[in-house]
Design a protein around this motif. Structure first.
Motif, PDB file in Angstrom:
ATOM      1  N   ALA A  62       0.762  -1.163  -0.028  1.00 35.72           N
ATOM      2  CA  ALA A  62      -0.261  -0.124   0.049  1.00 35.72           C
ATOM      3  C   ALA A  62       0.766   1.252   0.043  1.00 35.72           C
ATOM      4  N   SER A  63       0.400   2.209  -0.656  1.00 32.28           N
ATOM      5  CA  SER A  63       1.132   3.442  -0.688  1.00 32.28           C
ATOM      6  C   SER A  63       0.353   4.649   0.051  1.00 32.28           C
ATOM      7  N   ALA A  64      -0.643   4.248   0.664  1.00 28.29           N
ATOM      8  CA  ALA A  64      -1.348   5.184   1.436  1.00 28.29           C
ATOM      9  C   ALA A  64      -2.555   4.525   2.135  1.00 28.29           C
ATOM     10  N   ILE A  65      -2.903   5.322   3.627  1.00 35.55           N
ATOM     11  CA  ILE A  65      -4.024   4.622   4.295  1.00 35.55           C
ATOM     12  C   ILE A  65      -4.785   5.654   4.839  1.00 35.55           C
ATOM     13  N   ILE A  66      -6.175   5.061   5.292  1.00 36.35           N
ATOM     14  CA  ILE A  66      -7.216   5.979   5.682  1.00 36.35           C
ATOM     15  C   ILE A  66      -7.482   5.151   6.931  1.00 36.35           C
TER      16      ILE A  66
END
Length: 271
Positions: free
Chosen positions: A213-217
């Motif tokens: 993953a390159s980003a998380i929320i």
């Protein structure tokens, strides 16, 4: 009478009933930055490099909303319509019993099979309620944009509200995105106990690396009804942000879900 019997409702019928009481989103995102941030029992506390979601000892201090006022004939009628195909003679009575026990249709659909069974005593009704929740969530998930341009996309907020807005305990979940912001994972984190939920930030980042993953929320709910993040919520979030930066993973936002309302760390300019 099993759910597979001929007089069971079709998926279209169930969805029609479900839509009549699905959460609206009119109040979402209206939190004012000037309101500040206060500590609440819903906070995420740091201790020995781990974070806890605590629960108070006394019922009066627990992080739970008081039972919502029952909206009279409307809620009873809608719930009775849903139950009627499997329990036509007792549908109104069972609807009233469920609403008296849990206070709202959202809470009913968030309860475990065991809790529902305790109230209605009819396995077919329990199976129908569980299936109805799964059907609603599947429809909302299908409506999610494959590419999340914004962490506060209204379709995502509706999905999160339906899944978390009525939960009686705090839950932390993480959405994982690739480098084009396509959703590649949605997972809950934390180990629940009667008084706290243990969360290890490294488990979140480990999963992010596994998914590339390159980003998380980050997303968590406040059963107390408090829309504002606590000081410990903020501390936890900023700690995750530091770890993400070291691994070149973007933390897009932290969303707090409170019933039909929500707030965003980005909109509050905390991130």
């Amino acid at each position: 009478m099993g759910l597979l019997s001929g007089d069971c409702p079709t998926s279209k019928q169930v969805l029609a009933v479900m839509h009549s009481f699905s959460a609206n989103n009119s109040a979402g995102g209206t939190y004012s930055e000037t309101d500040g941030c206060v500590d609440t029992p819903a906070g995420i506390l740091h201790h020995a490099s781990r974070f806890f979601l605590p629960f108070a000892n006394h019922t009066s201090d627990r992080n739970l909303l008081p039972p919502a006022p029952i909206e009279g004939a409307r809620d009873r009628s809608v719930l009775a319509q849903l139950i009627a195909p499997v329990e036509p003679e007792n549908s109104t009575k069972l609807a009233e019993a469920l609403l008296d026990e849990f206070g709202s249709i959202g809470r009913i659909l968030s309860e475990s099979s065991e809790a529902l069974q305790r109230v209605v005593g009819e396995q077919a009704v329990v199976q129908l309620l569980v299936a109805a929740k799964k059907l609603l969530m599947a429809e909302l998930e299908n409506d999610l944009p494959k590419q999340l341009i914004s962490a506060t996309d209204q379709r995502l907020i509706r999905y999160l509200q339906a899944g978390m807005g009525s939960l009686a305990v705090e839950t932390l979940r993480v959405l994982f995105l690739d480098n084009a912001n396509y959703l590649i994972g949605d997972q809950e984190f934390g180990t629940a106990s009667p008084r706290k939920i243990l969360i290890q930030p490294r488990s979140i980042l480990k999963r992010a690396l596994e998914l590339n993953a390159s980003a998380i929320i980050l997303v968590h709910n406040h059963p107390s009804g408090e829309i504002r993040p606590s000081k410990s919520d903020i501390k936890f979030t900023l700690s995750i942000k530091v770890l993400c930066r070291e691994l070149e993973i973007a933390l897009h936002d932290h969303i707090i879900i409170v019933g039909n309302n929500w707030s965003s760390f980005q909109k509050m300019k905390i991130l």
